[in-house]
Design a protein around this motif. Structure first.
Motif, short mmCIF file in Angstrom:
data_model
loop_
_atom_site.label_atom_id
_atom_site.label_comp_id
_atom_site.label_asym_id
_atom_site.label_seq_id
_atom_site.Cartn_x
_atom_site.Cartn_y
_atom_site.Cartn_z
N VAL A 45 -1.61 3.49 -4.37
CA VAL A 45 -1.57 4.83 -3.78
C VAL A 45 -0.78 5.78 -4.66
CG1 VAL A 45 -0.76 6.18 -1.79
CG2 VAL A 45 -1.84 3.95 -1.44
N ALA A 46 0.25 5.26 -5.32
CA ALA A 46 1.14 6.08 -6.14
C ALA A 46 1.17 5.56 -7.57
CB ALA A 46 2.55 6.09 -5.56
N LEU A 47 1.32 6.48 -8.50
CA LEU A 47 1.45 6.15 -9.92
C LEU A 47 2.67 6.87 -10.46
CD1 LEU A 47 -1.25 5.89 -12.62
CD2 LEU A 47 0.65 7.44 -13.03
N VAL A 48 3.44 6.15 -11.28
CA VAL A 48 4.64 6.73 -11.88
C VAL A 48 4.49 6.69 -13.40
CG1 VAL A 48 5.84 4.50 -11.75
CG2 VAL A 48 7.16 6.60 -12.07
N ALA A 49 4.87 7.78 -14.05
CA ALA A 49 4.81 7.87 -15.51
C ALA A 49 6.15 8.39 -16.01
CB ALA A 49 3.68 8.82 -15.95
N VAL A 50 6.79 7.59 -16.88
CA VAL A 50 8.10 7.92 -17.43
C VAL A 50 7.96 8.11 -18.93
CG1 VAL A 50 10.49 7.17 -17.71
CG2 VAL A 50 9.25 6.61 -15.61
N ASN A 51 8.63 9.10 -19.47
CA ASN A 51 8.62 9.35 -20.90
C ASN A 51 10.04 9.63 -21.37
OD1 ASN A 51 7.89 9.95 -23.57
ND2 ASN A 51 7.59 12.11 -23.09
N LEU A 52 10.53 8.81 -22.30
CA LEU A 52 11.82 9.02 -22.96
C LEU A 52 11.53 9.35 -24.42
CD1 LEU A 52 13.92 6.06 -21.46
CD2 LEU A 52 13.97 8.46 -20.78
N LEU A 315 -2.50 19.65 2.31
CA LEU A 315 -2.75 18.22 2.16
C LEU A 315 -1.69 17.43 2.91
CD1 LEU A 315 -3.58 18.12 -1.67
CD2 LEU A 315 -5.21 17.86 0.20
N THR A 316 -2.04 16.20 3.26
CA THR A 316 -1.13 15.31 4.00
C THR A 316 -0.80 14.10 3.13
OG1 THR A 316 -2.13 16.01 6.09
CG2 THR A 316 -0.80 14.00 6.12
N PHE A 317 0.50 13.75 3.11
CA PHE A 317 0.96 12.64 2.28
C PHE A 317 1.89 11.73 3.07
CE2 PHE A 317 0.26 16.33 -0.45
CZ PHE A 317 -0.63 15.82 -1.38
N SER A 318 2.08 10.54 2.53
CA SER A 318 2.99 9.57 3.15
C SER A 318 4.43 9.93 2.80
CB SER A 318 2.66 8.16 2.65
OG SER A 318 3.65 7.24 3.09
N LEU A 319 5.27 10.02 3.81
CA LEU A 319 6.67 10.38 3.59
C LEU A 319 7.45 9.25 2.92
CD1 LEU A 319 7.57 12.34 6.85
CD2 LEU A 319 7.90 13.14 4.52
N LYS A 320 7.02 8.02 3.12
CA LYS A 320 7.73 6.89 2.51
C LYS A 320 7.76 7.02 1.00
CE LYS A 320 5.56 3.06 2.00
NZ LYS A 320 4.85 1.77 2.25
N TYR A 359 2.50 10.59 -9.10
CA TYR A 359 1.20 11.02 -8.59
C TYR A 359 0.95 10.27 -7.28
CZ TYR A 359 0.52 12.68 -13.38
OH TYR A 359 0.67 13.32 -14.60
N LEU A 360 0.64 11.02 -6.23
CA LEU A 360 0.44 10.44 -4.90
C LEU A 360 -0.87 10.91 -4.32
CD1 LEU A 360 1.59 8.76 -2.55
CD2 LEU A 360 2.71 10.85 -1.73
#
Length: 367
Positions: A45-52, A315-320, A359-360
């Motif tokens: 459901v969610a994607l995380v992208a980190v850049n250092l 839009l509606t999203f999950s609060l968790k 991204y959710l």
């Protein structure tokens, strides 16, 4: 070989605290440009992208692209052994199965070294397309954290609606409902108008300043031209006149030569007695005040709410998930929410070292 030296271990600790509950295992992809991480949660459901970015490190070296498969829970435990202000160095040899972490204390000679086993993780890097969002909201990250945490006490979902009225967060629960409306900060909205007006005022003020200068010269006929030049030359060097007396004494009049030979207290008395020294203070104070005012405006801008909207979005999203995303507030004082209908929400935190983006996917119907 990889060698990445961070000025503060706290940056890496804050990053992991934000993503460790979303992702269990992930690959840190290292290359010449920096270190990247991209992973999805188990429910996809969610994607995380980190850049250092490599520029943000005190020292960075990566001979060839290499993945570092890491268990984020284990890495978090190892990082807890470091203080937030410790210098953290990550080291890994080519095709190594161990990640070496060195912590150097800034205020002492303490050096701690830890080795953590790496993992082989099969993960495909997803190509994130460039999306033109219909709505972009920039707001203080602390405010976003408070809103999602408060609404999570009422229900499991939140409806985020961006309209001409502002951005509204609404949640409906079994026992209570709640909503929070944020309007665009008036100061931020007027910045463009203020800048445009200030340009016109500067052009008109330039002519007025010339007239004022001519009037000022007429009001002070007793002041010689030589003293005017001295005031302009010594405007920013008053301290040097006190610390180095007698350097310009030959060019000045005889009474002032005697005063330049005095100590610092004598220098202060000379400033009180001499007439032209008073005007020399005014331009310095006015410049300092104008600079401080300019900085104040720049510092106030990130604290406000800015809304850019092409069309109405709801839009509606999950609060968790949003509560998990908000844990990155310690990295950046402001957060950006980018939305389009039927498109995943983008929650972005940009900080000095790089950025972290979430991204959710929105909820559809009763799901």
């Amino acid at each position: 070989m990889l060698e990445a030296k961070l000025a503060e271990a706290g940056t890496l600790k804050k990053l992991l605290d934000a993503i460790k509950e979303l992702v269990t295992d992930a690959n840190f992809e290292c290359n010449e440009e920096g270190i990247n991480l991209q992973a999805m949660d188990n429910s996809h459901v969610a994607l995380v992208a980190v850049n250092l970015e490599a520029v943000g490190f005190k020292r960075y070296r990566c001979d060839r692209p290499m993945p570092l498969g890491v268990n984020l829970t284990s890495l978090t435990k190892v990082l807890k052994c470091a203080k937030d202000d410790d210098i953290c160095t990550l080291k890994a040899a080519d095709e190594a199965d161990v990640l070496n972490l060195v912590y150097e204390a800034k205020n002492s000679d303490r050096i701690a070294e830890y080795d953590m086993k790496l993992m082989d993780i099969d993960s495909d890097t997803l190509g994130i397309p460039d999306t033109e969002y219909d709505a972009r909201v920039t707001m203080p990250s602390a405010e976003f954290t408070r809103i999602v945490r408060d609404l999570s006490q009422l229900g499991e979902s939140v409806r985020i609606e961006v309209s001409k009225e502002g951005v509204r967060f609404a949640s409906e629960g079994e026992s209570a409902n709640g909503s929070v409306l944020l309007r665009q900060t008036e100061e931020v909205a007027k910045v463009g108008k203020i800048k445009a007006e200030s340009k016109d005022d500067d052009e008109e003020g330039a002519d007025d300043d010339e007239d004022d200068d001519e009037k000022a010269k007429e009001k002070k006929p007793k002041v010689k031209k030589e003293r005017d030049e001295d005031v302009e030359m010594d405007e920013d060097d008053d301290v040097e006149e006190v610390n180095k007396p007698g350097e310009d004494g030959e060019e000045e009049q005889d009474p002032e030569e005697d005063e330049d030979d005095d100590d610092e207290e004598g220098g202060k008395k000379r400033k009180k007695k001499s007439g032209p020294s008073k005007p020399s203070k005014k331009p310095r104070t006015s410049k300092a005040s104008s600079k401080s005012k300019g900085k104040g405006k720049e510092d106030d801008e990130p604290a406000g709410v800015t809304i850019e909207m092409n069309q109405h979005v709801s839009l509606t999203f999950s609060l968790k998930y949003l509560v998990n995303f908000s844990k990155s507030a310690s990295l950046c004082p402001k957060v950006q929410l980018m939305m389009s209908n039927d498109v995943p929400l983008l929650v972005a935190y940009d900080f000095g070292q790089g950025h972290i983006r979430y991204y959710l996917a929105p909820k559809i119907g009763d799901d």
